[in-house]
Write a protein that holds these residues in place. Structure first.
Motif, PDB file in Angstrom:
ATOM      1  N   THR A   1      -1.547  -1.379  -4.145  1.00 47.24           N
ATOM      2  CA  THR A   1      -2.676  -0.502  -3.875  1.00 47.24           C
ATOM      3  C   THR A   1      -2.152   0.914  -3.682  1.00 47.24           C
ATOM      4  O   THR A   1      -1.290   1.145  -2.835  1.00 47.24           O
ATOM      5  CB  THR A   1      -3.440  -0.950  -2.629  1.00 47.24           C
ATOM      6  OG1 THR A   1      -3.871  -2.309  -2.790  1.00 47.24           O
ATOM      7  CG2 THR A   1      -4.660  -0.067  -2.401  1.00 47.24           C
TER       8      THR A   1
ATOM      9  N   SER B   1      -3.254   4.694  -2.787  1.00 48.43           N
ATOM     10  CA  SER B   1      -4.327   5.497  -2.197  1.00 48.43           C
ATOM     11  C   SER B   1      -4.195   6.956  -2.640  1.00 48.43           C
ATOM     12  O   SER B   1      -3.090   7.461  -2.871  1.00 48.43           O
ATOM     13  CB  SER B   1      -4.268   5.405  -0.683  1.00 48.43           C
ATOM     14  OG  SER B   1      -3.051   5.952  -0.204  1.00 48.43           O
TER      15      SER B   1
ATOM     16  N   ALA C   1      -6.600  -5.216 -12.638  1.00 51.04           N
ATOM     17  CA  ALA C   1      -7.406  -4.499 -11.660  1.00 51.04           C
ATOM     18  C   ALA C   1      -8.735  -5.219 -11.483  1.00 51.04           C
ATOM     19  O   ALA C   1      -9.166  -5.958 -12.380  1.00 51.04           O
ATOM     20  CB  ALA C   1      -7.624  -3.072 -12.131  1.00 51.04           C
TER      21      ALA C   1
ATOM     22  N   THR D   1      -3.451   0.784  -9.213  1.00 54.17           N
ATOM     23  CA  THR D   1      -3.872  -0.264  -8.283  1.00 54.17           C
ATOM     24  C   THR D   1      -4.287  -1.517  -9.043  1.00 54.17           C
ATOM     25  O   THR D   1      -5.144  -1.468  -9.924  1.00 54.17           O
ATOM     26  CB  THR D   1      -5.032   0.228  -7.411  1.00 54.17           C
ATOM     27  OG1 THR D   1      -4.571   1.305  -6.584  1.00 54.17           O
ATOM     28  CG2 THR D   1      -5.580  -0.886  -6.542  1.00 54.17           C
TER      29      THR D   1
ATOM     30  N   GLN E   1      -0.019  -7.750  -4.888  1.00 53.33           N
ATOM     31  CA  GLN E   1      -1.001  -6.669  -4.868  1.00 53.33           C
ATOM     32  C   GLN E   1      -0.313  -5.317  -4.679  1.00 53.33           C
ATOM     33  O   GLN E   1       0.503  -5.145  -3.768  1.00 53.33           O
ATOM     34  CB  GLN E   1      -2.010  -6.886  -3.738  1.00 53.33           C
ATOM     35  CG  GLN E   1      -3.013  -5.762  -3.569  1.00 53.33           C
ATOM     36  CD  GLN E   1      -4.027  -5.706  -4.688  1.00 53.33           C
ATOM     37  OE1 GLN E   1      -4.611  -6.718  -5.072  1.00 53.33           O
ATOM     38  NE2 GLN E   1      -4.257  -4.515  -5.216  1.00 53.33           N
TER      39      GLN E   1
ATOM     40  N   LEU F   1       0.852  -1.182   0.000  1.00 52.52           N
ATOM     41  CA  LEU F   1       0.000   0.000   0.000  1.00 52.52           C
ATOM     42  C   LEU F   1       0.896   1.243   0.000  1.00 52.52           C
ATOM     43  O   LEU F   1       1.794   1.356   0.830  1.00 52.52           O
ATOM     44  CB  LEU F   1      -0.904  -0.001   1.233  1.00 52.52           C
ATOM     45  CG  LEU F   1      -1.756   1.241   1.466  1.00 52.52           C
ATOM     46  CD1 LEU F   1      -2.758   1.433   0.330  1.00 52.52           C
ATOM     47  CD2 LEU F   1      -2.471   1.131   2.810  1.00 52.52           C
TER      48      LEU F   1
END
Length: 126
Positions: free
Chosen positions: A123, A125, A40, A91, A121, A11
């Protein structure tokens, strides 16, 4: 047979950076062109970047040009994807794969690739 294991996802805030790694088993890594793809949620897996056997040639999808850099270390059997200036649209689950078509040119088609890793993964933000 080649086994691929991705790592380095996580993240991150928009504008940040991540470096993905793809560790390959076997002694044939240097004989393959390699690629990164991403998927995605609710979307098809899409090409991100590819690199030639020696690392001397690379290709990128337009949306990551100037922000991402693909590289490889054949002595370590490892493929990398340096991702800078990340955006929420980046993402996705990122996968590395072997270009099974080979030849002189790099390929973008999903059907050209095999021996997919399990994915990592990423991600981003906002």
């Amino acid at each position: 047979q080649v086994q691929l294991v991705e790592s380095g996802g996580g993240l991150v805030q928009a504008g940040g950076s991540l470096r993905l790694s793809c560790a390959a088993s076997g002694r044939t890594f240097a004989s393959y062109h390699m690629g990164w793809f991403r998927q995605a949620p609710g979307k098809e897996r899409e090409f991100v970047a590819a690199i030639s056997r020696s690392g001397g040639s690379t290709e990128y999808t337009n949306s990551v040009k100037g922000r991402f850099a693909i590289s490889r270390d054949n002595a370590k059997n490892t493929l990398y994807l340096q991702m800078n200036s990340l955006k929420p649209d980046d993402t996705a689950v990122y996968y590395c794969a072997v270009d099974l078509w080979g030849g002189l040119y790099l390929h973008r088609a999903y059907s050209a690739y095999g021996y997919w890793g399990q994915g990592t993964q990423v991600t981003v933000s906002s």
